[in-house]
Write a protein that holds these residues in place. Structure first.
Motif, mmCIF file in Angstrom:
data_model
loop_
_atom_site.group_PDB
_atom_site.id
_atom_site.type_symbol
_atom_site.label_atom_id
_atom_site.label_comp_id
_atom_site.label_asym_id
_atom_site.label_seq_id
_atom_site.Cartn_x
_atom_site.Cartn_y
_atom_site.Cartn_z
ATOM 1 N N ASN A 45 -4.244 -1.059 20.357
ATOM 2 C CA ASN A 45 -4.400 0.583 19.404
ATOM 3 C C ASN A 45 -3.691 1.069 18.365
ATOM 4 N N GLU A 46 -2.378 0.174 18.214
ATOM 5 C CA GLU A 46 -1.701 0.904 17.420
ATOM 6 C C GLU A 46 -1.629 -0.141 16.596
ATOM 7 N N ALA A 47 -1.914 -1.842 16.936
ATOM 8 C CA ALA A 47 -2.429 -2.999 15.720
ATOM 9 C C ALA A 47 -3.421 -2.602 14.287
ATOM 10 N N ILE A 48 -3.690 -2.295 15.124
ATOM 11 C CA ILE A 48 -5.763 -1.528 14.879
ATOM 12 C C ILE A 48 -5.168 -0.659 13.845
ATOM 13 N N GLU A 49 -4.228 0.756 13.853
ATOM 14 C CA GLU A 49 -4.109 1.752 12.986
ATOM 15 C C GLU A 49 -3.324 1.522 12.286
ATOM 16 N N LYS A 50 -2.025 0.350 12.350
ATOM 17 C CA LYS A 50 -1.798 -0.605 10.691
ATOM 18 C C LYS A 50 -2.533 -1.066 10.283
ATOM 19 N N ALA A 51 -3.392 -1.556 10.864
ATOM 20 C CA ALA A 51 -4.016 -2.604 9.938
ATOM 21 C C ALA A 51 -5.245 -1.253 8.681
ATOM 22 N N ARG A 52 -5.184 0.244 9.212
ATOM 23 C CA ARG A 52 -6.530 1.261 8.657
ATOM 24 C C ARG A 52 -6.446 0.856 7.211
ATOM 25 N N ASN A 53 -5.168 1.364 6.327
ATOM 26 C CA ASN A 53 -5.365 1.600 4.661
ATOM 27 C C ASN A 53 -5.586 -0.034 4.470
ATOM 28 N N ALA A 54 -5.429 -1.135 4.802
ATOM 29 C CA ALA A 54 -5.676 -2.533 4.456
ATOM 30 C C ALA A 54 -7.289 -2.774 4.571
ATOM 31 N N PHE A 55 -8.426 -1.784 5.866
ATOM 32 C CA PHE A 55 -9.656 -2.371 5.600
ATOM 33 C C PHE A 55 -9.620 -1.125 4.286
ATOM 34 N N ILE A 56 -9.069 -0.334 4.033
ATOM 35 C CA ILE A 56 -9.868 0.612 3.385
ATOM 36 C C ILE A 56 -10.066 -0.213 1.928
ATOM 37 N N GLU A 57 -8.702 -0.443 1.673
ATOM 38 C CA GLU A 57 -8.811 -1.291 0.172
ATOM 39 C C GLU A 57 -9.812 -2.835 0.730
ATOM 40 N N ILE A 58 -9.754 -3.239 1.954
ATOM 41 C CA ILE A 58 -10.616 -4.132 1.614
ATOM 42 C C ILE A 58 -12.876 -3.168 2.008
ATOM 43 N N ASP A 98 -3.611 -5.515 -3.362
ATOM 44 C CA ASP A 98 -1.920 -5.951 -3.249
ATOM 45 C C ASP A 98 -1.770 -5.661 -1.754
ATOM 46 N N TRP A 99 -1.374 -6.596 -1.376
ATOM 47 C CA TRP A 99 -0.889 -6.414 0.461
ATOM 48 C C TRP A 99 0.112 -5.801 0.480
ATOM 49 N N SER A 100 1.259 -5.761 -0.206
ATOM 50 C CA SER A 100 2.060 -4.837 -0.177
ATOM 51 C C SER A 100 2.474 -3.045 -0.231
ATOM 52 N N LYS A 101 1.027 -2.767 -0.977
ATOM 53 C CA LYS A 101 0.553 -1.494 -1.029
ATOM 54 C C LYS A 101 0.238 -1.330 0.392
ATOM 55 N N THR A 102 -0.286 -1.765 0.995
ATOM 56 C CA THR A 102 -1.057 -0.956 2.535
ATOM 57 C C THR A 102 -0.354 -1.092 3.631
ATOM 58 N N GLY A 103 0.605 -1.588 3.628
ATOM 59 C CA GLY A 103 1.704 -1.602 4.660
ATOM 60 C C GLY A 103 1.584 -2.254 5.631
ATOM 61 N N ILE A 104 0.558 -3.566 5.372
ATOM 62 C CA ILE A 104 0.304 -4.745 6.843
ATOM 63 C C ILE A 104 2.080 -5.315 7.322
ATOM 64 N N PRO A 105 2.976 -5.346 8.594
ATOM 65 C CA PRO A 105 3.336 -5.714 8.604
ATOM 66 C C PRO A 105 3.395 -7.335 8.141
ATOM 67 N N ASN A 106 4.858 -8.303 7.715
ATOM 68 C CA ASN A 106 4.685 -9.307 6.915
ATOM 69 C C ASN A 106 4.253 -10.416 7.290
ATOM 70 N N ASN A 107 4.506 -10.636 8.596
ATOM 71 C CA ASN A 107 4.021 -11.441 9.544
ATOM 72 C C ASN A 107 2.651 -11.665 9.287
ATOM 73 N N TRP A 108 1.560 -10.765 9.041
ATOM 74 C CA TRP A 108 0.083 -10.199 9.643
ATOM 75 C C TRP A 108 0.055 -11.136 8.273
ATOM 76 N N MET A 109 0.688 -12.122 7.239
ATOM 77 C CA MET A 109 0.157 -12.938 6.498
ATOM 78 C C MET A 109 0.356 -13.909 6.810
ATOM 79 N N GLN A 110 0.828 -14.682 7.888
ATOM 80 C CA GLN A 110 0.811 -15.779 8.113
ATOM 81 C C GLN A 110 -0.153 -16.315 9.017
ATOM 82 N N GLY A 111 -0.368 -17.510 8.316
ATOM 83 C CA GLY A 111 -1.236 -18.620 9.841
ATOM 84 C C GLY A 111 -1.128 -18.140 10.774
#
Length: 520
Positions: free
Chosen positions: A408-421, A364-377
């Motif tokens: 580096n900030e972008a990598i930190e924003k991706a941390r929670n989503a990576f835990i899910e992966i 559930d990407w909405s719970k990972t905290g990633i920006p919405n535009n990351w889901m765009q191609g």
């Protein structure tokens, strides 16, 4: 130009000069000081004020006499300001060489200021006249009489390398007959022994790096133990050997080893490269400790033998890994690279393209905290285009350095989503399916959007290693690239080493099954 397929390893000073050209100073990278011989040269050079001296140098061929003499100009504490080589092989063969040699030295002295100054004396070196067997007694006596007369008023130093002890005695007898001052008393001869044999391995390793810029001995299927093992073998043979003999043995080993590998590679349709991709937020720092830095794009991200070698000794791996097998695995039978993918690039690619493989049902990407535009191609492609993986495929240079600022900030924003992966891919999470296949297929599709003219497949069998199924296979005209993704979240260097070594063991076992001679 040096390359990984052609080891340049000269066994003579002349070949060394030819290879280095105008960069003779690079010899400083592998020449080691011979202290006792340097002290003897310094003593004689310091004594020269208004008259010159002759110094004979005795040593067997191949021991390093010429290299030692050349090194004198780089040793700041030795009072020699210039070295002039007199090539006796260029003298007319139909005439006696001694009168021609005398004339060559005298003419050169007229052309330059030979007076000693604060940096030292001028040194003349007589090359390629290591025996006087063909000269008559009368010519020898005349030569040394004339040379003595010239040196009385010409403050130069002459070093004359000689290989036969009988010639040493002969020359000393003639010099004593004409004058007692032609040479420094009790220092007429340096008995040159060359560098200590226990230094041979380090000399050879440094020589390879100097003559093959950008490469080390590891790039030529040689490992640390080879140098020590060959030295031990030569010592145990109970025969006298020189540095040249040792160079010959190292070069012979390279011929034998690479010949076997080349024979195998020629029977394989295309070479295989194995690229390991680490994606955890700390991956850049972890990977940097295991890769070779190179300005040559083809060699960027190559696995560093010595770093991985640390993890195969004194543990269970030593039963099936040794230094030579590791070398074959990372730059012989295969070429192994270790790269990182910024976590935000991985997350965005999976989020944007994963729906076709039911990834949205697992995360559930909405719970990972990633920006919405990351889901765009478009965002995913932008991230991917700047990854070391894509740049390497496109043969573009990528900077290896710590990521800072916005990236580096972008990598930190991706941390929670990576835990899910990681949770989905993990085989230790009973609530997930423990499969990374959906991610591999998703990344393959995403890569296809930024490298559209490249054949990219996920979860397919290797072309000829039928029991190997890489995460992604990229087929290029000249090679097959097997990409193995590591989705672990462990943040220690051993994670990188363990994953690479375990996977490469599987690749090597498959190849060894096809080519048993690799086990010999």
């Amino acid at each position: 130009m040096s390359d990984k397929n052609n080891l340049i390893l000269s066994d003579s000073f002349e070949e060394m000069k030819s290879e280095l050209g105008q960069n003779l100073n690079k010899m400083m990278e592998f020449v080691i000081p011979i202290i006792q011989s340097e002290q003897e040269v310094s003593l004689i050079a310091t004594s020269i004020k208004s008259s010159g001296k002759l110094l004979l140098m005795h040593g067997q061929p191949g021991i390093g006499k010429s290299t030692f003499i050349q090194s004198l100009k780089w040793r700041a504490h030795i009072p020699i300001r210039e070295i002039i080589n007199i090539d006796a092989s260029s003298l007319k063969p139909e005439m006696s060489k001694l009168p021609q040699l005398y004339k060559a030295i005298k003419d050169k002295c007229k052309q330059i200021d030979v007076k000693p100054n604060k940096t030292g004396v001028v040194l003349f070196v007589i090359d390629y006249l290591e025996s006087l067997e063909d000269e008559t007694p009368a010519l020898k006596k005349s030569f040394f009489r004339d040379l003595n007369g010239m040196l009385r008023s010409t403050p130069i130093m002459i070093i004359w390398p000689v290989t036969e002890k009988d010639d040493i005695k002969d020359i000393i007898n003639y010099t004593s007959a004409v004058s007692g001052t032609l040479s420094y008393r009790d220092k007429e001869v340096i008995y040159f022994q060359g560098p200590p044999k226990d230094k041979f391995p380090s000399i050879l390793k440094n020589t390879i790096s100097a003559l093959n810029p950008g490469y080390t001995f590891n790039d030529y299927q040689l490992v640390e133990s080879d140098f020590d093992d060959l030295l031990t073998k030569l010592i145990n043979d109970n025969e006298e050997f020189t540095l040249r003999d040792y160079i010959y043995e190292i070069r012979k080993l390279w011929f034998e080893r690479t010949g076997k590998i080349n024979e195998i590679l020629e029977s394989i349709p295309k070479p295989t490269e194995v690229w390991f991709i680490f994606c955890m937020p700390e991956s850049e720092q972890l990977v940097s400790g295991f890769v070779r830095k190179s300005k040559i794009i083809e060699d960027c991200w190559d696995a560093h033998h010595s770093k991985l070698d640390e993890y195969i000794h004194d543990n269970q791996r030593s039963a099936f890994w040794n230094s030579q097998r590791l070398q074959l695995a990372i730059s012989g039978c295969f070429k192994t690279k270790i790269l990182y993918m910024p976590t935000n690039a991985l997350v965005s690619a999976i989020a944007a393209y994963g729906n076709d493989f039911d990834v949205d049902k697992k995360i559930d990407w909405s719970k990972t905290g990633i920006p919405n535009n990351w889901m765009q191609g478009s965002t995913a492609r932008k991230f991917l285009e700047n990854t070391p993986l894509v740049k390497q495929i496109k043969r573009e240079s990528a900077t290896l350095g710590a990521t800072r600022g916005v990236a580096n900030e972008a990598i930190e924003k991706a941390r929670n989503a990576f835990i899910e992966i990681n949770a989905v891919a993990s085989k230790f999470n009973l609530q997930r399916d423990g499969s990374d296949k959906p991610f591999n297929k998703t990344i393959a599709k995403a890569l296809g959007t930024v490298i559209p003219n490249t054949k990219i497949d996920a979860e397919v069998t290797h072309p000829f290693l039928t029991n190997i199924r890489p995460d992604i296979v990229i087929q290029e005209n000249d090679k097959t690239i097997c990409i193995e993704f590591c989705y672990t979240k462990q943040e220690v260097p051993s994670t990188v080493a363990n994953y690479v070594l375990n996977k490469m063991d599987k690749y090597m076992r498959q190849l060894e099954g096809l080519y048993p001679e690799l086990l010999k």
